[in-house]
Design a protein around this motif. Structure first.
Motif, PDB file in Angstrom:
ATOM      1  N   VAL A  71     -71.986 -75.527 -72.797  1.00  0.00           N
ATOM      2  CA  VAL A  71     -70.814 -74.667 -72.646  1.00  0.00           C
ATOM      3  C   VAL A  71     -69.846 -74.828 -73.824  1.00  0.00           C
ATOM      4  N   GLN A  72     -70.255 -75.593 -74.841  1.00  0.00           N
ATOM      5  CA  GLN A  72     -69.475 -75.730 -76.059  1.00  0.00           C
ATOM      6  C   GLN A  72     -70.344 -75.375 -77.254  1.00  0.00           C
ATOM      7  N   THR A  73     -69.693 -74.999 -78.336  1.00  0.00           N
ATOM      8  CA  THR A  73     -70.391 -74.739 -79.594  1.00  0.00           C
ATOM      9  C   THR A  73     -70.034 -75.849 -80.570  1.00  0.00           C
ATOM     10  N   ARG A  74     -71.048 -76.579 -81.026  1.00  0.00           N
ATOM     11  CA  ARG A  74     -70.814 -77.645 -82.001  1.00  0.00           C
ATOM     12  C   ARG A  74     -70.462 -77.026 -83.338  1.00  0.00           C
ATOM     13  N   ASN A  75     -69.436 -77.567 -83.995  1.00  0.00           N
ATOM     14  CA  ASN A  75     -69.052 -77.080 -85.316  1.00  0.00           C
ATOM     15  C   ASN A  75     -70.207 -77.311 -86.293  1.00  0.00           C
ATOM     16  N   LYS A 109     -61.552 -69.289 -74.743  1.00  0.00           N
ATOM     17  CA  LYS A 109     -62.584 -68.383 -75.248  1.00  0.00           C
ATOM     18  C   LYS A 109     -63.898 -69.132 -75.405  1.00  0.00           C
ATOM     19  N   VAL A 110     -64.976 -68.371 -75.453  1.00  0.00           N
ATOM     20  CA  VAL A 110     -66.302 -68.950 -75.667  1.00  0.00           C
ATOM     21  C   VAL A 110     -67.061 -68.090 -76.672  1.00  0.00           C
ATOM     22  N   ALA A 111     -68.133 -68.672 -77.198  1.00  0.00           N
ATOM     23  CA  ALA A 111     -68.990 -67.944 -78.132  1.00  0.00           C
ATOM     24  C   ALA A 111     -69.747 -66.835 -77.398  1.00  0.00           C
ATOM     25  N   PRO A 112     -70.183 -65.789 -78.130  1.00  0.00           N
ATOM     26  CA  PRO A 112     -70.876 -64.660 -77.482  1.00  0.00           C
ATOM     27  C   PRO A 112     -72.104 -65.069 -76.672  1.00  0.00           C
ATOM     28  N   ALA A 113     -72.882 -66.044 -77.162  1.00  0.00           N
ATOM     29  CA  ALA A 113     -74.092 -66.449 -76.421  1.00  0.00           C
ATOM     30  C   ALA A 113     -73.726 -67.019 -75.053  1.00  0.00           C
ATOM     31  N   ILE A 114     -72.658 -67.817 -75.002  1.00  0.00           N
ATOM     32  CA  ILE A 114     -72.223 -68.367 -73.715  1.00  0.00           C
ATOM     33  C   ILE A 114     -71.684 -67.255 -72.826  1.00  0.00           C
ATOM     34  N   ALA A 115     -70.959 -66.325 -73.412  1.00  0.00           N
ATOM     35  CA  ALA A 115     -70.417 -65.200 -72.646  1.00  0.00           C
ATOM     36  C   ALA A 115     -71.532 -64.349 -72.051  1.00  0.00           C
ATOM     37  N   ASP A 116     -72.560 -64.105 -72.839  1.00  0.00           N
ATOM     38  CA  ASP A 116     -73.672 -63.282 -72.341  1.00  0.00           C
ATOM     39  C   ASP A 116     -74.424 -63.973 -71.208  1.00  0.00           C
ATOM     40  N   HIS A 118     -73.053 -66.019 -69.078  1.00  0.00           N
ATOM     41  CA  HIS A 118     -72.186 -66.179 -67.904  1.00  0.00           C
ATOM     42  C   HIS A 118     -71.098 -65.100 -67.884  1.00  0.00           C
ATOM     43  N   PRO A 119     -71.439 -63.856 -67.662  1.00  0.00           N
ATOM     44  CA  PRO A 119     -70.425 -62.795 -67.638  1.00  0.00           C
ATOM     45  C   PRO A 119     -69.411 -62.978 -66.515  1.00  0.00           C
ATOM     46  N   GLU A 120     -69.762 -63.739 -65.489  1.00  0.00           N
ATOM     47  CA  GLU A 120     -68.843 -63.961 -64.367  1.00  0.00           C
ATOM     48  C   GLU A 120     -67.653 -64.839 -64.769  1.00  0.00           C
ATOM     49  N   TRP A 121     -67.722 -65.489 -65.938  1.00  0.00           N
ATOM     50  CA  TRP A 121     -66.626 -66.331 -66.400  1.00  0.00           C
ATOM     51  C   TRP A 121     -65.558 -65.559 -67.179  1.00  0.00           C
ATOM     52  N   VAL A 137     -65.030 -64.552 -77.130  1.00  0.00           N
ATOM     53  CA  VAL A 137     -64.829 -63.773 -75.909  1.00  0.00           C
ATOM     54  C   VAL A 137     -63.912 -64.554 -74.961  1.00  0.00           C
ATOM     55  N   SER A 138     -62.862 -63.899 -74.472  1.00  0.00           N
ATOM     56  CA  SER A 138     -61.895 -64.555 -73.592  1.00  0.00           C
ATOM     57  C   SER A 138     -62.467 -64.772 -72.207  1.00  0.00           C
ATOM     58  N   VAL A 139     -62.153 -65.922 -71.639  1.00  0.00           N
ATOM     59  CA  VAL A 139     -62.559 -66.239 -70.271  1.00  0.00           C
ATOM     60  C   VAL A 139     -61.338 -66.142 -69.368  1.00  0.00           C
ATOM     61  N   CYS A 140     -61.566 -66.210 -68.051  1.00  0.00           N
ATOM     62  CA  CYS A 140     -60.482 -66.087 -67.083  1.00  0.00           C
ATOM     63  C   CYS A 140     -60.254 -67.419 -66.369  1.00  0.00           C
ATOM     64  N   PRO A 141     -59.012 -67.856 -66.233  1.00  0.00           N
ATOM     65  CA  PRO A 141     -58.731 -69.125 -65.544  1.00  0.00           C
ATOM     66  C   PRO A 141     -59.137 -69.130 -64.074  1.00  0.00           C
ATOM     67  N   SER A 142     -59.298 -67.947 -63.463  1.00  0.00           N
ATOM     68  CA  SER A 142     -59.702 -67.897 -62.055  1.00  0.00           C
ATOM     69  C   SER A 142     -61.184 -68.187 -61.873  1.00  0.00           C
ATOM     70  N   ALA A 143     -61.960 -68.046 -62.945  1.00  0.00           N
ATOM     71  CA  ALA A 143     -63.417 -68.063 -62.837  1.00  0.00           C
ATOM     72  C   ALA A 143     -64.003 -69.443 -63.140  1.00  0.00           C
ATOM     73  N   GLY A 144     -65.329 -69.515 -63.086  1.00  0.00           N
ATOM     74  CA  GLY A 144     -66.036 -70.786 -63.062  1.00  0.00           C
ATOM     75  C   GLY A 144     -65.941 -71.646 -64.297  1.00  0.00           C
ATOM     76  N   TYR A 145     -65.773 -71.037 -65.497  1.00  0.00           N
ATOM     77  CA  TYR A 145     -65.731 -71.863 -66.705  1.00  0.00           C
ATOM     78  C   TYR A 145     -64.552 -72.819 -66.666  1.00  0.00           C
ATOM     79  N   GLN A 146     -63.357 -72.297 -66.413  1.00  0.00           N
ATOM     80  CA  GLN A 146     -62.193 -73.180 -66.372  1.00  0.00           C
ATOM     81  C   GLN A 146     -62.066 -73.906 -65.039  1.00  0.00           C
ATOM     82  N   GLN A 147     -62.488 -73.304 -63.970  1.00  0.00           N
ATOM     83  CA  GLN A 147     -62.359 -73.940 -62.666  1.00  0.00           C
ATOM     84  C   GLN A 147     -63.371 -75.069 -62.470  1.00  0.00           C
ATOM     85  N   GLU A 148     -64.515 -75.016 -63.191  1.00  0.00           N
ATOM     86  CA  GLU A 148     -65.563 -76.014 -62.959  1.00  0.00           C
ATOM     87  C   GLU A 148     -66.038 -76.703 -64.242  1.00  0.00           C
TER      88      GLU A 148
END
Length: 707
Positions: A71-75, A109-116, A118-121, A137-148
């Protein structure tokens, strides 16, 4: 052993730690190309700046360490770094020097591959679109990426690195992007369900101003507050000596001081923000991050040095810890304001005892309205608040800012003698009850504009006003009408009743008049009210040959009433707003004089601290381990939409009532100390940008923390 203690009067937990002592921060906000950062050179610069804490990018959008999480992109630029681990190198170097390291995280935000995957995030616009900026791509605080999954990232960092704390950037709902484009309220499945569960409403608003938007902001704030509390508890359980720096539920409260294109300068913004945070949550430290560049789209252009210094001077005067924020490695981008920021940072570092436990100690509380509290007709009370705040600063009346939402959760009667209510369009039943207790116990209220007046024209039953007779808000109706300042107070029982002023029909030439500019709620007064100031009704103002006919009125503009052991003064005219528009000091003084009179309503008829200085010197009163601490801030550099060089102010006198013989000193420059009867006089030779007078008054320090 418990890791937390409960803050008095709330259910909120206060966790002690290294962050309770004064500290200074330097933030290097790194780009992905900065993975080869020289950590030793950077720490040299951090320490020279005066900081003992380094805030460094660690993870989230981009990890500056070899993450094992999907769920992270290494630099990718870490490949060119020996060992491939910037965070590990930075922490080891910081530990050798005794510098603390804070982990800057960004989960917005997350990279496009992670967004694709997990669109529910993701954030979903009202039209069903993603929010994409520079490929992220921006994520939502209500959804699973930030909540979990956020917790997985925090755990990985804690498992590998003994960092001293975390700061989360852009931790909120992405209604607006970096370019300032408004995308609107998130309509993802998690927000739809969460909003319905909290509010009972089935339809989400699309953007600010829509029906239900206030409820949306309540849902958004509650979501972030709950998530922050969960993160804080998680970090505390994993590493008790690591802090979370974030919003109101964190260990350390955060404010960023910055500039922006198109934003009109509010010169006291930083001090106001810190004061409000300290009043609402007195047991928690505050960190102010001062941005070294001019605006977000111009990260390579430096902020005016005096502006950067002003951010931090206001911050430390109100008891916050200073932080300076640059882009990239130190010694790279030419930020000319760093010397000004370093001067304040080192001043804070070098006077540790004076800043240990520094807490607000003013007797006046200026209530700050909720900017969303808009009745649709008259706007918010923000302009009134700012006008009154400006007037208090210019008249050297020390005050602390109290958010309106804190009235019912804070023990205001233990902190203040006078509360100022600036055109508050609504007060909750809990706030009214708290104010009732405050006044009955001997406190004083000064209420302007709509404060205490309901939408139906009714008035709080213990206020001076009985009901609204008319709302005069139309410019044409207000033209050539006045408020008369001379003449003593008189009985105000009814607008049509007699007054202590001139008889009706008598000419008013020669009287002291100010324009009745702005909105005025004309009130019918209660029988036991003492009237303040007379209304002079309109008469022709042009052509000059017809500009006469004003007569002295019998209706009072304001009224004063006893309630229990205290007093309520109601001025249902927006004198603060009128002052911002006119800059007539007589208009300013209408409201400020009411505050000063309430402060002087004591047997000795003296203020604890008074200052003789030009209006450009702001006075902030606090108390710390060293005693009574009086900050003098020089605002003479204020110009248009920023700050330039200040003009040094000479021969400033601080008078402390009843403290003759006590030790006192100035921290920045020269001062002489003499007794004047029972009072102590500290004569400061020069106030350049900032001076601090410390008086050992023998009183115990109090910082609002539980004992």
């Amino acid at each position: 052993m418990s890791l937390t203690t409960q803050q008095p009067g709330t259910g909120e937990q206060v966790r002690p730690g290294w962050w309770d002592e004064p500290f200074q921060v330097f933030q290097t906000n790194l780009r992905e190309i900065d993975a080869g950062l020289d950590v030793e050179r950077t720490l040299d610069d951090v320490e020279r700046h005066g900081a003992n804490v380094w805030l460094l990018n660690v993870g989230g959008i981009l990890s500056h360490y070899p993450t094992g999480l999907d769920v992270q992109t290494r630099n990718p630029h870490l490949d060119a770094r020996p060992g491939g681990d910037l965070v590990g190198d930075a922490l080891a170097a910081a530990r050798r020097r005794g510098v603390r390291l804070l982990a800057r995280m960004d989960f917005s935000k997350v990279a496009p591959a992670i967004a694709d995957a997990h669109p529910e995030w993701l954030y979903v616009s009202p039209s069903g679109e993603r929010q994409v900026f520079e490929g992220l791509v921006s994520v939502c605080p209500s959804a699973g990426y930030q909540q979990e999954r956020l917790f997985d990232v925090v755990d990985e960092v804690l498992d590998r690195y003994a960092v001293d704390g975390f700061f989360f950037n852009w931790f909120g709902f992405n209604e607006v992007d970096y370019a300032g484009r408004v995308h609107g309220v998130c309509h993802c499945a998690a927000c739809v369900a969460g909003f319905r569960s909290r509010t009972g409403l089935t339809r989400l608003p699309e953007r600010a101003g829509d029906e239900g938007y206030r409820q949306w902001r309540g849902y958004a704030a509650a979501t972030i507050e709950a998530l922050t509390a969960r993160v804080r508890a998680h970090i505390a359980a994993r590493r008790p000596d690591a802090a979370l720096i974030l919003g109101t539920a964190a260990d350390v409260l955060f404010h960023e001081a910055n500039n922006a294109i198109g934003r009109t300068l509010w010169p006291y913004a930083t001090g106001e923000a810190v004061s409000a945070l300290r009043s609402a949550r007195p047991g928690k430290p505050v960190l102010v991050n001062a941005v070294a560049f001019w605006d977000m789209p111009y990260r390579l252009a430096d902020e005016q040095p005096e502006m950067l210094g002003q951010y931090l001077a206001q911050a430390i005067s109100r008891g916050a810890n200073p932080s300076t924020y640059i882009m990239g490695p130190t010694g790279g981008i030419a930020y000319g304001g760093l010397a000004a920021a370093a001067a304040v940072t080192r001043f804070h570092r070098d006077h540790r005892r004076e800043y240990t436990g520094l807490a607000p100690a003013a007797e006046v509380g200026l209530v700050r309205p909720d900017p969303l509290d808009d009745d649709g007709r008259y706007g918010t009370g923000t302009a009134e608040h700012r006008g009154l705040l400006t007037g208090l600063v210019e008249r050297h009346v020390p005050f602390d800012v109290v958010p309106v939402g804190a009235l019912e959760t804070r023990d205001v009667d233990a902190r203040f003698r006078v509360l100022v209510l600036p055109d508050l369009p609504s007060l909750s039943p809990g706030a009214v009850a708290a104010l009732d207790r405050f006044v009955r116990g001997g406190g004083s209220l000064v209420a302007t504009g709509r404060s205490g007046i309901g939408p139906d024209g009714s008035v709080v039953e213990w206020f001076p006003g009985r009901r609204v007779v008319e709302v005069a808000a139309d410019r044409d109706a207000l033209r050539s009408s006045y408020v008369r300042l001379d003449g003593g107070p008189g009985h105000a029982g009814d607008p049509a009743g007699s007054s202590a002023g001139d008889a009706a029909g008598t000419a008013v030439e020669g009287a002291v008049l100010v324009p009745r500019h702005g909105r005025h709620h004309r009130l019918a007064w209660r029988p036991d009210v003492v009237g303040r100031h007379l209304l002079i009704r309109s008469a022709p103002y042009g052509p000059p040959e017809k500009a006469y006919g004003h007569v002295a009125g019998t209706e009072h503009v304001g009224g004063e009433r006893r309630h229990g052991a205290g007093t309520v003064v109601q001025l249902p005219w927006v004198a603060g707003t009128a002052y911002l528009d006119t800059r007539l000091t007589r208009v300013r003084d209408v409201a400020v004089d009411l505050v000063v009179e309430r402060l002087l309503d004591r047997p000795e008829r003296r203020l604890p601290v008074t200052v003789e200085a030009p209006e450009q010197v702001e006075v902030v009163v606090g108390r710390s381990a060293a005693g009574l601490v009086v900050h003098l801030l020089n605002h003479s550099g204020q110009r248009g939409n920023g700050y330039g060089p200040t003009l040094p102010v000479h021969r400033v006198t601080v008078r402390a009532a009843g403290l003759a013989g006590r030790p006192a000193r100035a921290l920045a420059g020269a001062a002489s100390v003499v007794d004047d009867g029972e009072d102590l006089l500290v004569r400061v030779a020069t106030v350049a940008e900032l001076e601090v007078v410390v008086i050992d008054d023998g009183a115990p320090a109090t910082d609002g923390r539980p004992s």
